[in-house]
Design a protein around this motif. Structure first.
Motif, mmCIF file in Angstrom:
data_model
loop_
_atom_site.group_PDB
_atom_site.id
_atom_site.type_symbol
_atom_site.label_atom_id
_atom_site.label_comp_id
_atom_site.label_asym_id
_atom_site.label_seq_id
_atom_site.Cartn_x
_atom_site.Cartn_y
_atom_site.Cartn_z
ATOM 1 N N ASP A 7 0.820 -1.206 0.000
ATOM 2 C CA ASP A 7 0.000 0.000 0.000
ATOM 3 C C ASP A 7 0.857 1.261 0.000
ATOM 4 O O ASP A 7 0.549 2.237 -0.694
ATOM 5 N N ILE A 8 1.931 1.256 0.783
ATOM 6 C CA ILE A 8 2.852 2.405 0.789
ATOM 7 C C ILE A 8 3.463 2.606 -0.590
ATOM 8 O O ILE A 8 3.572 3.736 -1.091
ATOM 9 N N SER A 9 3.845 1.506 -1.240
ATOM 10 C CA SER A 9 4.428 1.589 -2.588
ATOM 11 C C SER A 9 3.415 2.137 -3.584
ATOM 12 O O SER A 9 3.763 2.930 -4.472
ATOM 13 N N GLY A 13 3.919 5.502 -5.688
ATOM 14 C CA GLY A 13 3.877 5.503 -7.149
ATOM 15 C C GLY A 13 2.899 6.541 -7.686
ATOM 16 O O GLY A 13 3.181 7.225 -8.687
ATOM 17 N N ILE A 14 1.762 6.675 -7.037
ATOM 18 C CA ILE A 14 0.789 7.696 -7.445
ATOM 19 C C ILE A 14 1.391 9.088 -7.269
ATOM 20 O O ILE A 14 1.219 9.968 -8.125
ATOM 21 N N SER A 95 -2.955 10.112 2.383
ATOM 22 C CA SER A 95 -4.186 10.173 3.172
ATOM 23 C C SER A 95 -5.379 9.672 2.367
ATOM 24 O O SER A 95 -6.217 8.908 2.877
ATOM 25 N N ILE A 96 -5.477 10.111 1.109
ATOM 26 C CA ILE A 96 -6.586 9.667 0.255
ATOM 27 C C ILE A 96 -6.529 8.152 0.071
ATOM 28 O O ILE A 96 -7.538 7.444 0.250
ATOM 29 N N TYR A 97 -5.354 7.647 -0.294
ATOM 30 C CA TYR A 97 -5.226 6.220 -0.613
ATOM 31 C C TYR A 97 -5.618 5.350 0.578
ATOM 32 O O TYR A 97 -6.420 4.413 0.450
ATOM 33 N N ALA A 109 -8.698 1.404 -5.072
ATOM 34 C CA ALA A 109 -8.123 2.475 -4.246
ATOM 35 C C ALA A 109 -7.139 3.316 -5.056
ATOM 36 O O ALA A 109 -7.127 4.552 -4.947
ATOM 37 N N CYS A 110 -6.315 2.675 -5.863
ATOM 38 C CA CYS A 110 -5.349 3.409 -6.690
ATOM 39 C C CYS A 110 -6.065 4.320 -7.682
ATOM 40 O O CYS A 110 -5.712 5.499 -7.844
ATOM 41 N N LEU A 111 -7.080 3.792 -8.355
ATOM 42 C CA LEU A 111 -7.771 4.573 -9.378
ATOM 43 C C LEU A 111 -8.547 5.736 -8.755
ATOM 44 O O LEU A 111 -8.489 6.872 -9.251
#
Length: 548
Positions: A7-9, A13-14, A95-97, A109-111
């Protein structure tokens, strides 16, 4: 690799994509003169306030000035502010992710994080050296801390954020307090739920006091001759926000604010369809509580907070997170497959490219577009591809509404459209910093310096104002007209300025103003510096000393 590190990665990346690959601009706009006030004090600290005749209250925004100053100490003025922007962007994205990830798969979650973080209001104020950027990051972080779990450190940190926001922008701090309360009330609580709420409140107060005390100490270091409490209490009692209202009802036809109402309506529809869903309850609570508070405050205490973009933007974190949480109720819980990559890329591209829009919408067109965005958000039942594209279109329509806002109330055109457009804001900041370095070299602490700007105030030709704002133009204005008048000298006799700083489009205008200063004050021959500018191509900055 552990799930947490994945999740951190993903969030990292985002951040890399939006910061360096999306085309987002480091600098986007200036809310002149306020943005320049804060940038100058973040860079130069007490060197600015010690020279000013009236330091006013801008320096009390330590929640922005303090961390920005720390980055500037390490990286230099312009680069330091740009690195600070990247840091705030990382806080927002992370925070959003993690807020969205609690309720859906990593792919979703990424999108959804990309849809939200590419929003031009967020990127527009991250590229503006005004405390709004810190408020945005703080509100996103506050929601993430309270929504994603229960623990002592989360509650203390959430209170600390509110304490930080008090010294960033009190209006944003009140939004933080409203969020804290509504999220705590919506959370599922145990049988001893009032004890649960009291525990959160006590821990929040503890965090508030820790952050507030820390910034108070920093205020003593950065502005040793000024008293935060004295300044804050005096100006909060003396300032009447109604005096800054240009049009009390203008917000009612501002197309960008339709996004806030759009998010609230979407949240209520999703909540009606998913009453047992925790994320639907969070969505409707945060999408409603903050705008309702803003409206009630506006109604009973007239203010420009719904009119000026630097305050409007503080409504976006809750609206965007609410839309993201609502979207998790609609999107099927699926994981990454290569067949879905093209769909995901297409959806992100749609939101990204809509952020470039400079489309001008009529009132009826903007309202129709907001209705269509709500309808599109609800399109699709089971197929992930259709639902995702429909939600992406809804976020894209929000971009069109935001970017269609005109430049009313701000100095920069394309306030939000500049998020992805090359512009002249970076050049203005660099030249203003160079000019302020010259001003500081020709003046000294205790000069009670006043500033004069060569401008045509009607109809608002004030292109040099960003330069003068670095030395707190406004409360320290020497003269509004082209020459010193008898009325001017009455005011100067009270202030007894030792330095007059002149900003001119031509040297002739500066010399005309200088020659109008009474000779008994022995104005010294102006020392001048030219800096690159936009309109005109060169701006002239001159300093003269007076004797009393």
């Amino acid at each position: 690799m552990s799930r947490r590190w994945i999740d951190i990665s993903n969030s990292f990346g985002i951040w890399i994509f939006i910061a360096f690959l999306s085309g987002s601009q480091a600098w986007t706009s200036l809310d002149t003169p306020d943005s320049e006030f804060h940038a100058s004090m973040a860079i130069f600290g007490s060197e600015v306030t010690d020279r000013a005749a009236t330091p006013v209250y801008f320096w009390t925004r330590l929640g922005y000035i303090g961390p920005a100053h720390a980055f500037i100490r390490f990286f230099g003025p312009v680069t330091g502010l740009e690195v600070f922007r990247l840091f705030l962007l990382f806080v927002i994205i992370t925070s959003i992710y993690f807020t969205i990830r609690v309720f859906t798969t990593r792919l979703n979650a990424c999108l959804l994080t990309l849809f939200i973080a590419l929003n031009t209001v967020l990127l527009g104020y991250l590229g503006n050296p005004y405390p709004t950027a810190v408020v945005l990051a703080g509100l996103f972080a506050l929601m993430a801390l309270l929504i994603t779990g229960n623990s002592v450190w989360r509650e203390v940190s959430a209170g600390g954020i509110i304490g930080w926001l008090v010294m960033t922008n009190p209006y944003g701090a009140v939004f933080g307090a409203v969020l804290f309360l509504c999220i705590v009330l919506v959370k599922p609580f145990s049988e001893n739920h009032w004890k649960f709420i009291l525990r959160r409140f006590v821990l929040g107060v503890l965090g508030f006091l820790l952050a507030f005390t820390l910034l108070q100490a920093f205020a003593r270091l950065l502005f040793p001759k000024l008293d935060w409490w004295e300044t804050f209490t005096y100006y909060n009692s003396a300032l009447n926000q109604a005096d800054y209202v240009f049009d009390l009802y203008r917000w009612t036809w501002d197309p960008s604010l339709l996004v806030i109402f759009m998010a609230a309506i979407i949240s209520w529809i999703i909540f009606a369809q998913n009453r047992d869903s925790l994320q639907a309850r969070f969505s409707v609570a945060i999408a409603t509580a903050v705008p309702v508070f803003a409206l009630v405050y506006w109604k009973f205490s007239p203010n420009p907070f719904l009119e000026f973009p630097k305050y409007q933007a503080m409504l976006w974190p809750t609206a965007l997170i609410a839309m993201g949480l609502a979207a998790t109720c609609r999107l099927p819980q699926i994981d990454l497959k290569w067949s879905r990559v093209f769909t995901g890329i297409s959806a992100v591209a749609l939101v990204l490219f809509s952020g470039h829009s400079l489309l001008v919408l009529d009132l009826w067109q903007s309202r129709m577009l907001a209705v269509l965005a709500i309808v599109m958000f609800m399109v699709g039942r089971r197929r992930w591809t259709i639902i995702l594209i429909a939600i992406a279109i809804s976020f894209s329509m929000a971009q069109l509404l935001q970017n269609s806002r005109d430049s009313y109330g701000v100095s920069s055109q394309y306030l939000y459209g500049n998020a992805f457009r090359e512009n002249d804001v970076g050049l203005k900041l660099t030249s203003a910093i160079n000019g302020q370095n010259f001003v500081l070299s020709k003046t000294k602490a205790g000069d009670r310096a006043l500033t004069w700007v060569d401008a045509e105030w009607f109809p608002r030709e004030e292109s040099l104002l960003p330069l003068a704002a670095f030395q707190l133009w406004g409360p320290n204005e020497a003269e509004r007209g082209p020459l010193v008048t008898t009325e001017t000298m009455k005011r100067w006799n009270d202030i007894r300025p030792l330095s007059i700083i002149m900003y001119g489009k031509t040297t002739e205008a500066i010399l005309d103003f200088w020659n109008s200063i009474p000779k008994q004050n022995l104005p010294t021959v102006p020392e001048c510096k030219d800096v690159v500018w936009v309109e005109p191509d060169t701006a002239h900055i001159c300093v003269t000393q007076l004797t009393w």
